[in-house]
Design a protein around this motif. Structure first.
Motif, PDB file in Angstrom:
ATOM      1  N   ALA A 208       1.979 -10.936  23.699  1.00 50.91           N
ATOM      2  CA  ALA A 208       1.391 -11.562  22.590  1.00 50.91           C
ATOM      3  C   ALA A 208       1.259  -9.745  21.371  1.00 50.91           C
ATOM      4  N   ILE A 209       2.028 -10.254  20.830  1.00 56.91           N
ATOM      5  CA  ILE A 209       2.522  -8.710  19.550  1.00 56.91           C
ATOM      6  C   ILE A 209       1.343  -8.973  18.327  1.00 56.91           C
ATOM      7  N   TYR A 210       0.430  -8.014  17.895  1.00 52.13           N
ATOM      8  CA  TYR A 210      -0.763  -8.284  17.262  1.00 52.13           C
ATOM      9  C   TYR A 210      -0.621  -7.414  16.264  1.00 52.13           C
ATOM     10  N   ALA A 211      -0.592  -7.801  14.598  1.00 50.67           N
ATOM     11  CA  ALA A 211      -0.595  -6.699  13.840  1.00 50.67           C
ATOM     12  C   ALA A 211      -1.224  -7.193  12.442  1.00 50.67           C
ATOM     13  N   PRO A 212      -1.949  -6.622  12.075  1.00 45.96           N
ATOM     14  CA  PRO A 212      -2.452  -6.464  10.702  1.00 45.96           C
ATOM     15  C   PRO A 212      -2.148  -7.590   9.808  1.00 45.96           C
ATOM     16  N   ARG A 213      -2.874  -8.037   9.085  1.00 48.68           N
ATOM     17  CA  ARG A 213      -2.512  -9.303   7.934  1.00 48.68           C
ATOM     18  C   ARG A 213      -1.598  -8.634   7.005  1.00 48.68           C
ATOM     19  N   GLY A 214      -0.504  -8.769   6.788  1.00 46.72           N
ATOM     20  CA  GLY A 214       0.960  -8.773   5.980  1.00 46.72           C
ATOM     21  C   GLY A 214       1.496  -8.213   6.237  1.00 46.72           C
ATOM     22  N   PHE A 215       1.247  -7.409   7.959  1.00 43.70           N
ATOM     23  CA  PHE A 215       2.724  -6.644   8.207  1.00 43.70           C
ATOM     24  C   PHE A 215       4.129  -7.550   8.526  1.00 43.70           C
ATOM     25  N   LEU A 216       4.401  -8.723   8.337  1.00 41.92           N
ATOM     26  CA  LEU A 216       5.596  -9.291   8.619  1.00 41.92           C
ATOM     27  C   LEU A 216       6.088  -9.519   6.802  1.00 41.92           C
ATOM     28  N   ASN A 217       5.282  -9.347   5.681  1.00 43.77           N
ATOM     29  CA  ASN A 217       6.019  -9.438   4.978  1.00 43.77           C
ATOM     30  C   ASN A 217       6.160  -8.603   4.047  1.00 43.77           C
ATOM     31  N   GLU A 218       5.099  -7.148   3.905  1.00 41.93           N
ATOM     32  CA  GLU A 218       5.475  -5.892   4.128  1.00 41.93           C
ATOM     33  C   GLU A 218       7.067  -5.349   4.809  1.00 41.93           C
ATOM     34  N   SER A 219       6.361  -5.381   5.957  1.00 41.48           N
ATOM     35  CA  SER A 219       7.710  -4.662   7.216  1.00 41.48           C
ATOM     36  C   SER A 219       9.289  -4.924   6.871  1.00 41.48           C
ATOM     37  N   ILE A 220       8.940  -6.239   6.130  1.00 44.36           N
ATOM     38  CA  ILE A 220      10.632  -6.687   5.527  1.00 44.36           C
ATOM     39  C   ILE A 220      10.951  -6.372   3.949  1.00 44.36           C
ATOM     40  N   SER A 221      10.180  -6.691   3.036  1.00 42.01           N
ATOM     41  CA  SER A 221       9.887  -6.763   1.389  1.00 42.01           C
ATOM     42  C   SER A 221       9.966  -4.818   1.122  1.00 42.01           C
ATOM     43  N   GLU A 222       9.384  -4.764   2.174  1.00 44.87           N
ATOM     44  CA  GLU A 222       9.739  -3.016   1.617  1.00 44.87           C
ATOM     45  C   GLU A 222      11.307  -2.093   1.714  1.00 44.87           C
ATOM     46  N   ASN A 223      11.983  -3.084   2.755  1.00 46.76           N
ATOM     47  CA  ASN A 223      13.050  -2.054   2.825  1.00 46.76           C
ATOM     48  C   ASN A 223      14.105  -3.549   2.848  1.00 46.76           C
ATOM     49  N   VAL A 224      14.161  -4.168   2.004  1.00 46.54           N
ATOM     50  CA  VAL A 224      14.603  -4.776   1.499  1.00 46.54           C
ATOM     51  C   VAL A 224      15.177  -4.899   0.203  1.00 46.54           C
ATOM     52  N   PHE A 225      14.064  -4.587  -0.883  1.00 49.33           N
ATOM     53  CA  PHE A 225      14.848  -4.886  -2.097  1.00 49.33           C
ATOM     54  C   PHE A 225      15.373  -3.759  -2.460  1.00 49.33           C
ATOM     55  N   ALA A 226      14.396  -2.321  -1.843  1.00 51.97           N
ATOM     56  CA  ALA A 226      15.386  -1.306  -2.997  1.00 51.97           C
ATOM     57  C   ALA A 226      15.885  -0.773  -1.716  1.00 51.97           C
TER      58      ALA A 226
END
Length: 666
Positions: A208-226
């Motif tokens: 099992a992989i645990y992460a805080p709410r919004g993790f996937l969106n934030e981990s990707i978006s922060e490193n993509v658009f800029a």
């Protein structure tokens, strides 16, 4: 539908455009080819400044030196390499820090701090809890469950995470990993996950992989658009081009820093912790998670282990000042909210905690010490918020606040754990101003400033020309007036200054780097000096980005296309597209109009000029260059109906960003 053979040549020449639309966002680090110019020694002014800094340091009591080695089972002194044999981490590269006295080219407070975090190895924190420190920028925490292992933050790369876990197994029973916890959405806390678990086991429910709410969106978006800009700036912040030496990189302030040549990865979480507090039992170990959005990361969480009386503060409270705005680039963090979450942890867990750990640096033991540590960290972030607004409400501008906020108040400045080894008071004060008021200082003269190169040319001319300004830079350098020399030298270089001008500014930045207490400020100063003397380095390093690409939702992908569309080229080439993902059962209506790409989910209600049908996996394979668009069409994996030539032309307007852009010169 477009006839495949008819357009085969066009596809062969233009399909690469789509395949490259993500490449810039996940560009490799840069590496130097030519032998670089040698750095210089510390100037008399720098020697004097560092001597004064040594006298102003807090009193030494030896507690940190004992704490950093407490529980050490075995020190790590090896090297970690990638599949190409390139060095990712070399613990011995920091051996120069073993000297008893600091070098004249390193701020003595930073030297002390780097000496502490360079101690790498396997540490026992308390019963069932171990940490692997110095294998990468972050720590990997191992919690021994009833049947297997729970890993917290599997480092930046698969190679470093794998090596760290193997090092743990040299001293502890070899058991299966049953769970992984991502404390937050920064890549140094999840990028090595494929080095410690198999995705098949995750999909089968064995891990099992645990992460805080919004993790996937934030981990990707922060490193993509800029992403391209952020990676380039991160190269400066991390000092990845520099040698580890007394005239180069001494780490990153919150840990050692690798070369960036490892394989980064991402396996999406299977369990989301929504918060604000959630209790879970994972393999017999009781956890209470505290979700802290908008603090050190947009998605972050602390956790408390009542059975062990251990509090893990993730990266919200480490033994250093942190950044309210990281220089690599990110959204400005909420210093007030950050302070409040630390206070909530203090109130809820302070009287029940014997050991405080974090995912950087070393633990704090003892209830009173922990409560003091948390209170100090709380007060520090509250000060950034309150003092910056206090000054702003007196009419102080962003740069005036940065010049005035140089130290912390009261006892905070006299404690090592709140010193600016990573963040700085000056930078954090300016970040708070930016969060509330933006970059504009309300002076109408600054509403429409000249571009830097244009302004620089005029300044240099007004000051008497190139030779005169170069003489002024050298004069300021000779006096040790480096901040003024940097201002003058910047104008000279951006006015088209020759190598002589660049060398003069390099001398300036180098001495500023030698003097600063912040490891990342040092890295940025010295990276700038390096490139002024040697020019831009050539791209190299390991390929990255496959997992990030696959994790992009269609919505994120279209947002990225919108960023990459060159409006100048796309003007007068309006187009409507329906993009269908047959496996997801979703359609998206894209419109290119006035050189701008917009989209909405669903169909447009009228026939589009182009309809594209594919599954998400095919798009992912095209974007990671496993499959060309031409071959995908030929194989029937992509179907185009309507104006295929218009679609190909649109793809030709997509920019591929070059991460090798200039920073310290025009």
């Amino acid at each position: 539908m477009m006839h495949v053979t008819r357009f085969r040549v066009a596809l062969a020449t233009q399909a690469v455009v789509l395949a490259l639309t993500l490449a810039g966002s996940f560009a490799s680090p840069l590496s130097a080819e030519a032998t670089p110019s040698a750095p210089k020694e510390a100037s008399a002014a720098t020697i004097a400044a560092n001597a004064a800094a040594a006298k102003a340091m807090p009193a030494e009591d030896g507690a940190d030196q004992a704490a950093v080695r407490r529980g050490l089972i075995e020190e790590f002194t090896g090297r970690i390499v990638n599949a190409k044999g390139e060095v990712i981490v070399d613990a011995r590269a920091y051996d120069f820090l073993k000297a008893d006295t600091s070098a004249a080219t390193v701020n003595p407070s930073l030297w002390r701090h780097a000496k502490l975090y360079s101690v790498a190895g396997l540490f026992k924190v308390t019963d069932r809890i171990y940490q692997l420190r110095g294998f990468d920028l972050a720590n990997m925490t191992v919690i021994e469950g009833d049947s297997g292992l729970i890993l917290v933050d599997p480092l930046t790369s698969a190679e470093t995470a794998r090596t760290a876990l193997e090092f743990y197994f040299r001293h502890r029973p070899k058991r299966l990993v049953v769970a992984v916890i991502y404390s937050h959405s920064h890549i140094d806390h999840f990028g090595g996950v494929r080095g410690v678990v198999d995705e098949g086991d995750v999909k089968a429910g064995r891990v099992a992989i645990y992460a805080p709410r919004g993790f996937l969106n934030e981990s990707i978006s922060e490193n993509v658009f800029a992403g391209t800009a952020m990676l380039r700036r991160a190269q400066y912040q991390g000092g990845s081009l520099m040698e580890r030496s007394i005239t180069g990189q001494v780490g990153a302030g919150i840990g050692i820093n690798g070369s960036g040549r490892g394989e980064t990865s991402l396996i999406p979480p299977t369990v989301e912790i929504a918060g604000p507090y959630e209790r879970r039992v994972i393999d017999g170990v009781e956890f209470e998670f505290q979700v802290t959005p908008g603090t050190e990361a947009p998605a972050e969480m602390n956790f408390y282990l009542p059975g062990q009386r251990v509090l893990d503060m993730a990266e919200n409270a480490v033994r250093s000042m942190h950044n309210v705005l990281t220089p690599r680039g990110a959204q400005v963090r909420d210093a007030k909210g950050w302070s409040e979450y630390i206070d909530a942890a203090l109130a809820r867990y302070g009287d029940r905690t014997d050991t405080l750990i974090a995912q950087h640096l070393w633990p704090t033991w003892g209830g009173e010490e922990i409560r003091t540590m948390l209170a100090d960290q709380r007060d520090m972030y509250a000060y950034f918020n309150n003092r910056a607004l206090f000054l702003a409400n007196q009419g102080k501008t962003l740069d005036e606040i940065g010049s005035e906020m140089r130290t912390l108040p009261g006892a905070l400045q006299a404690k090592f754990a709140t010193r600016g080894y990573y963040g700085t008071t000056s930078f954090n004060g300016r970040a708070v101003y930016q969060r509330y008021l933006g970059f504009y200082d309300a002076n109408p003269a600054n509403l429409d400033p000249l571009a830097p190169a244009d302004a620089a040319s005029r300044y240099v001319a007004a000051l008497g020309g190139r030779k005169r300004v170069l003489a002024l830079v050298r004069e300021a350098n000779g006096k040790g007036d480096y901040r003024w020399a940097a201002e003058l030298g910047k104008q000279l270089v951006f006015a088209g200054g020759d190598q002589e001008a660049r060398n003069a500014l390099a001398d300036t930045l180098e001495q500023l780097g030698y003097q600063t207490e912040s490891a990342i400020w040092r890295n940025m100063y010295l990276s700038g000096a390096y490139e002024l003397r040697n020019g831009l380095a050539k791209a190299g390093g390991a390929a990255r980005g496959g997992d990030m690409t696959r994790a992009l939702t269609p919505q994120m992908y279209f947002d990225l296309l919108a960023v990459r569309l060159d409006a100048d080229k796309a003007q007068n080439h309006d187009l409507t597209l329906d993009w269908k993902f047959v496996d997801l059962g979703k359609s998206f209506a894209l419109t290119v109009r006035n050189g701008v790409l917009t989209w909405r989910e669903g169909t447009r209600g009228a026939p589009a000029e182009v309809t594209i049908s594919m599954d998400k996996a095919t798009l992912d394979r095209i974007n990671v260059r496993e499959l060309s668009l031409a071959d995908a069409i030929a194989a029937g994996k992509v179907k185009l109906e309507g104006d295929a030539a218009g679609f190909l032309q649109l793809m030709s307007f997509m920019a591929v960003f070059d991460p090798q852009f200039a920073i310290v010169a025009p």
